[in-house]
Scaffold this motif. Structure first.
Motif, short mmCIF file in Angstrom:
data_model
loop_
_atom_site.label_atom_id
_atom_site.label_comp_id
_atom_site.label_asym_id
_atom_site.label_seq_id
_atom_site.Cartn_x
_atom_site.Cartn_y
_atom_site.Cartn_z
N LEU A 159 0.82 -1.20 0.00
CA LEU A 159 0.00 0.00 0.00
C LEU A 159 0.86 1.26 0.00
N LEU A 160 2.00 1.21 0.68
CA LEU A 160 2.91 2.35 0.66
C LEU A 160 3.39 2.63 -0.75
N HIS A 161 3.76 1.59 -1.47
CA HIS A 161 4.22 1.78 -2.85
C HIS A 161 3.06 2.14 -3.77
N GLY A 162 1.86 1.69 -3.46
CA GLY A 162 0.70 2.14 -4.22
C GLY A 162 0.49 3.63 -4.08
N SER A 163 0.66 4.12 -2.85
CA SER A 163 0.55 5.56 -2.62
C SER A 163 1.67 6.32 -3.34
N SER A 233 -6.30 4.21 5.84
CA SER A 233 -7.28 3.27 6.39
C SER A 233 -6.61 2.01 6.91
N HIS A 234 -5.62 1.52 6.19
CA HIS A 234 -4.91 0.31 6.63
C HIS A 234 -4.13 0.56 7.92
N LEU A 235 -3.47 1.71 8.01
CA LEU A 235 -2.72 2.03 9.22
C LEU A 235 -3.63 2.13 10.43
N LEU A 236 -4.82 2.66 10.23
CA LEU A 236 -5.80 2.70 11.32
C LEU A 236 -6.24 1.30 11.71
N ALA A 237 -6.51 0.47 10.71
CA ALA A 237 -6.99 -0.88 10.99
C ALA A 237 -5.95 -1.71 11.72
N GLU A 238 -4.68 -1.50 11.40
CA GLU A 238 -3.60 -2.27 12.01
C GLU A 238 -3.17 -1.70 13.35
N GLY A 239 -3.71 -0.54 13.72
CA GLY A 239 -3.31 0.08 14.97
C GLY A 239 -1.95 0.74 14.91
N TYR A 280 -12.37 -0.50 3.14
CA TYR A 280 -11.43 0.58 3.43
C TYR A 280 -12.18 1.91 3.52
N GLY A 281 -13.09 2.13 2.58
CA GLY A 281 -13.84 3.38 2.58
C GLY A 281 -14.74 3.54 3.78
N ASP A 282 -15.42 2.47 4.16
CA ASP A 282 -16.30 2.53 5.34
C ASP A 282 -15.49 2.83 6.61
N ARG A 283 -14.30 2.24 6.70
CA ARG A 283 -13.46 2.48 7.86
C ARG A 283 -13.07 3.96 7.95
N LEU A 284 -12.72 4.54 6.81
CA LEU A 284 -12.37 5.96 6.80
C LEU A 284 -13.57 6.83 7.10
N TRP A 285 -14.70 6.48 6.55
CA TRP A 285 -15.93 7.24 6.80
C TRP A 285 -16.19 7.32 8.29
N THR A 286 -16.09 6.18 8.96
CA THR A 286 -16.32 6.13 10.41
C THR A 286 -15.27 6.95 11.15
N ALA A 287 -14.02 6.85 10.72
CA ALA A 287 -12.95 7.57 11.39
C ALA A 287 -13.10 9.09 11.22
N LEU A 288 -13.57 9.53 10.07
CA LEU A 288 -13.85 10.95 9.87
C LEU A 288 -14.99 11.40 10.78
N VAL A 293 -9.85 10.81 12.14
CA VAL A 293 -9.28 11.41 10.93
C VAL A 293 -9.89 12.79 10.76
N THR A 294 -9.06 13.79 10.58
CA THR A 294 -9.53 15.14 10.35
C THR A 294 -8.94 15.67 9.05
N VAL A 295 -9.60 16.66 8.49
CA VAL A 295 -9.19 17.26 7.23
C VAL A 295 -8.78 18.70 7.49
N ARG A 296 -7.64 19.08 6.96
CA ARG A 296 -7.11 20.43 7.15
C ARG A 296 -6.87 21.05 5.79
#
Length: 401
Positions: A159-163, A233-239, A280-288, A293-296
């Motif tokens: 995922l890091l290389h995908g980014s 999202s993956h980093l959040l899921a893995e703690g 992945y998207g649902d996890r981010l949605w919940t975190a927002l 997760v915050t947006v700046r």
């Protein structure tokens, strides 16, 4: 490579015909104006303003912001160098400054800042949405279903290389260069501190006094922003992190740079994709929604200045992060300074001013480069690839202090 702060190298200008910066000012910017002019049924006033900007690109000079611009914005640009550069040729001022001011002028010409019917209308939105809905995006999201089959230790690096390589999806870059497309030869990493970056975050399940915070300074929307969101999202899921701050642009910028609206478009695309992508998207949605997760969208994100000149509030935010990851070529130019550094100049040295641990994920699309090993530079220069600095076929992951 010494980490002692180096003497400043010359600032990159666009005044040399045949150079990459000159081509951006003389060819890419007019192409962007024409693209915007054709994307919407603008009224005669707006079309006239766009035509005037097109003429200015060819041989005009930097002009102050119009009277219609808000007092705060005019004051901000005065602090950013407007008084120093107004009246000078686009080609004679720092290239980073000229590019940034061009996009601010383009938004004025398109009526983005209003008042009027075009106020708040992103002139690049059709191109952004087309890329987000492209078949390649669908294929990339479907490939996520196979990620679970990888060994656990391979998923995060993937995922890091995908980014990292998602930065190839850059609309402004492709306007004049053709860009790197699926199937093109992908050059090797010219610097790879990926392992060092991941060690800055606590291991999965680690018992730490405070959850790690990742600041991710996004670059492009669409097919680049999607893998950025997947990584978070993956980093959040893995703690590996407990909190993320996503820095985006407060308004459209450099054609494809991500704004809050673009982030929402990418998130909706993930949620609607089904399969692993939707998870992945649902996890981010919940975190927002719960604040993890915050947006700046800080005004300095659109400043024509290096991060060394960042204001105090932004400095404090980066200082509080476990690590700040800056994505893309423009952020790299602003991080190290848009200068003609010798390629072997220490990345750690030129970023020593940064208030906390910092990493850059970038595909190479401009001349500035630091942190190369001498043998890597020699191999690149001997490769016969004349445009290795700007073609987008090479990439790097670099970590500062």
């Amino acid at each position: 490579m010494s980490d002692t702060p180096p003497e400043p190298a010359p600032v990159i200008l666009g005044d040399e015909p045949g150079s990459f910066p000159h081509g951006v000012l003389a060819e890419r910017h007019p192409a962007v104006v024409r693209q915007v002019r054709e994307a919407f049924p603008y009224d005669p006033e707006r079309r006239g303003a766009l035509d005037a900007l097109l003429a200015s690109c060819a041989g005009g000079a930097v002009e102050p912001l119009p009277v219609e611009a808000g007092a705060e914005d005019r004051h901000r640009w005065a602090q950013w160098g407007m008084d120093r550069y107004a009246g000078r040729s686009w080609f004679e001022v720092p290239w980073l400054w000229a590019e940034s001011h061009f996009y601010r002028r383009l938004l004025d010409a398109a009526g983005y800042f209003g008042p009027g019917p075009w106020q708040g209308v992103d002139p690049f939105r059709p191109a952004k949405l087309a890329e987000l809905d492209a078949p390649e995006t669908e294929e990339e999201l479907a490939a996520l279903d196979d990620l679970a089959g990888l060994p656990a230790e391979e998923r995060l690096p993937a995922l890091l290389h995908g980014s990292l390589w998602g930065n190839r999806a850059d609309l402004g870059f492709r306007l004049s260069e053709g860009g790197a497309r699926p199937g093109d030869r992908v050059g090797a990493l010219v610097a790879d501190d990926g392992d060092a970056l991941l060690t800055l975050l606590p291991p999965a399940g680690a018992d730490t006094p405070a959850p790690a915070t990742l600041c991710l300074v996004a670059d492009n929307a669409g097919r680049e922003l999607v893998p950025d969101l997947l990584l978070v999202s993956h980093l959040l899921a893995e703690g590996r992190i407990g909190r993320a701050v996503l820095h985006v642009k407060p308004h459209p910028y450099y054609v494809s740079d991500a704004t809050p609206a673009d982030l929402l478009d990418a998130l909706h695309r993930l949620v609607a994709a089904g399969g692993a992508a939707a998870e992945y998207g649902d996890r981010l949605w919940t975190a927002l929604a719960d604040g993890r997760v915050t947006v700046r969208a800080h005004p300095f994100s659109c400043a024509p200045l290096p991060y060394a000149d960042m204001p105090g509030d932004l400095r404090a935010e980066f200082a509080a992060a476990t690590v700040t990851v800056l994505k893309g070529d423009l952020n790299y130019r602003r991080l190290v300074g848009d200068r003609w550094w010798p390629p072997t100049t220490s990345f750690a040295a030129v970023t020593a001013y940064f208030p906390g641990p910092v990493a850059a994920l970038r595909t190479l699309k401009s001349d500035v480069i630091t942190g190369l090993a001498a043998e890597t530079e020699a191999a690149l220069e001997a490769s016969g690839e004349r445009n290795w600095r700007t073609s987008g076929t090479h990439a790097l992951i670099q970590v500062g202090h």
